[in-house]
Write an enzyme that holds these catalytic residues in place. Structure first.
Site, mmCIF file in Angstrom:
data_model
loop_
_atom_site.group_PDB
_atom_site.id
_atom_site.type_symbol
_atom_site.label_atom_id
_atom_site.label_comp_id
_atom_site.label_asym_id
_atom_site.label_seq_id
_atom_site.Cartn_x
_atom_site.Cartn_y
_atom_site.Cartn_z
ATOM 1 N N THR A 119 12.139 -12.122 -23.621
ATOM 2 C CA THR A 119 11.049 -13.028 -23.061
ATOM 3 C C THR A 119 9.739 -12.875 -23.873
ATOM 4 O O THR A 119 9.266 -11.889 -24.075
ATOM 5 C CB THR A 119 10.830 -13.017 -21.482
ATOM 6 N N TYR A 143 8.168 -9.006 -14.377
ATOM 7 C CA TYR A 143 9.123 -9.732 -15.151
ATOM 8 C C TYR A 143 9.125 -9.261 -16.535
ATOM 9 O O TYR A 143 10.149 -8.941 -17.305
ATOM 10 C CB TYR A 143 8.980 -11.494 -15.017
#
Ligand code: UDP
Length: 327
Positions: A119, A143
């Site tokens: 990501t 995250y």
């Protein structure tokens, strides 16, 4: 091709597009999904679905022992930044610890290739945009850290064992299958374009803009929105690259063009023809101001050729899928 491509999270939003693309490319996908966010009906007819967690080594090992696996595409993960801030340990278990188990099972069985969903959140608040893969990784939320640790793990494993990997750092994935076969189906989705098309279709009472005081032209956050069909195409390119014997690689997947939250809303309003309510709110936890991909590496090394690099097209396809889902 005889061997399977194991798609973890294959019943989810991106995974369901991936299995369709694999089938179209003549591959044999096999899905593992715990159905926590994915849907059984999102797995195409004829594709084996094993319901369970990639963190369960007996379950995963048994599937691998019974099915020859040519490569793993690992999507199964939690993906909501503010949720990761509120529940960090859930993210470190689901995204980091479970990936360790999956990779361990792969190493034990000498599965040669892994394509990993990483990501843009690994970059944190970047020093400059567009972001190159060699810029520092300094995630600002759990995250991003939960995913970066998996990149590190894969790097170490690839140095120690006969395994090569592609870590694809996704920017903001949106849209739906251009042929209307798949899309983002989760009723609890939190991502901007999904929320905006739901607002346009009256499925929710408008939309909140999280932060209008960022150091951007209009004060809202800037993101690089990439069509899910182009994203899954990048995975096919990565598979081809690894199978050709190239070394492991880390690539951004984005279009190198950024749009602010307010610009996205304007496009959704224009494409849908609906002027839904928009409420300006304070910042959301864990959001960097701007994330835009430099994408030369994916284009040059993987041969990635985006086909849907257009925000209106992304929104049109997202709207079409949302309509199809019904009320
Ligand atoms: N966002 C927003 N309202 C929403 C959902 C998202 O203003 O209802 C903003 C969010 O704060 C961020 C951008 O849209 O600045 C993209 O967020 P999203 O959750 O889609 O993806 P992320 O970049 O967090 O992975």
């Amino acid at each position: 091709m005889d061997n399977y491509i194991l798609v973890t999270g294959g019943a989810g939003y991106i995974g369901s597009h991936m299995t369709l693309a694999l089938q179209a490319a003549g591959e044999r996908p096999l899905v593992i999904d715990d159905l926590s966010a994915g849907l059984r009906r999102a797995v195409p007819e004829g594709v084996p679905l094993f319901e369970g967690s990639v963190g369960d080594s007996d379950f995963v090992g048994d599937i691998m022992d019974r099915h020859p696996i040519a490569a793993i595409i690992h999507f199964a993960a939690s993906v909501v930044v503010p949720e990761s801030v509120a529940q960090p340990l859930a993210y470190y278990r689901n995204n980091t610890a479970n990936a360790r188990t999956l990779i361990d099972c792969a190493v034990q069985r000498r599965i040669p290739h892994v394509v990993f969903s990483s990501t843009a959140a690994v970059y944190g608040e970047p020093d400059r945009n567009p972001i190159g893969e060699d810029q520092p990784t300094q995630p600002i939320n759990p995250y991003g850290r939960s995913k970066l640790m998996v990149e590190w793990m894969l790097g170490d494993v690839a140095r120690a064992h006969p395994l090569s990997y592609a870590a694809l750092r996704y920017f903001n994935v949106a849209g739906a299958d251009p042929d209307g076969r798949a899309g983002q189906s989760s009723p609890n989705a939190t991502h901007l374009i999904k929320i905006a098309v739901q607002a346009a279709l009256g499925k929710r009472d408008g939309l909140d803009v999280f932060g209008t005081d960022y150091p951007t032209a209009d004060g809202s956050c800037i993101r690089d929105y990439v069509h899910v069909a182009d994203l899954v195409a990048a995975h096919l390119d990565a598979l081809r690259y690894l199978r050709a014997g190239h070394p492991s690689v880390t690539c951004n997947i984005g279009y190198a063009s950024g749009y602010s939250v307010l610009q996205v809303i304007e496009v959704v309003k224009r494409v849908s023809g609906v002027d839904f309510p928009v409420r300006l709110q304070g910042r959301r936890a864990g959001d960097p101001a701007a994330l835009v991909a430099a994408n030369e590496r994916a284009k040059t090394l993987l041969g990635w050729t985006p086909r849907y690099d257009d925000l209106e097209t992304i929104v049109r396809h997202a709207l079409a899928w949302e309509r199809r889902l019904g009320a």
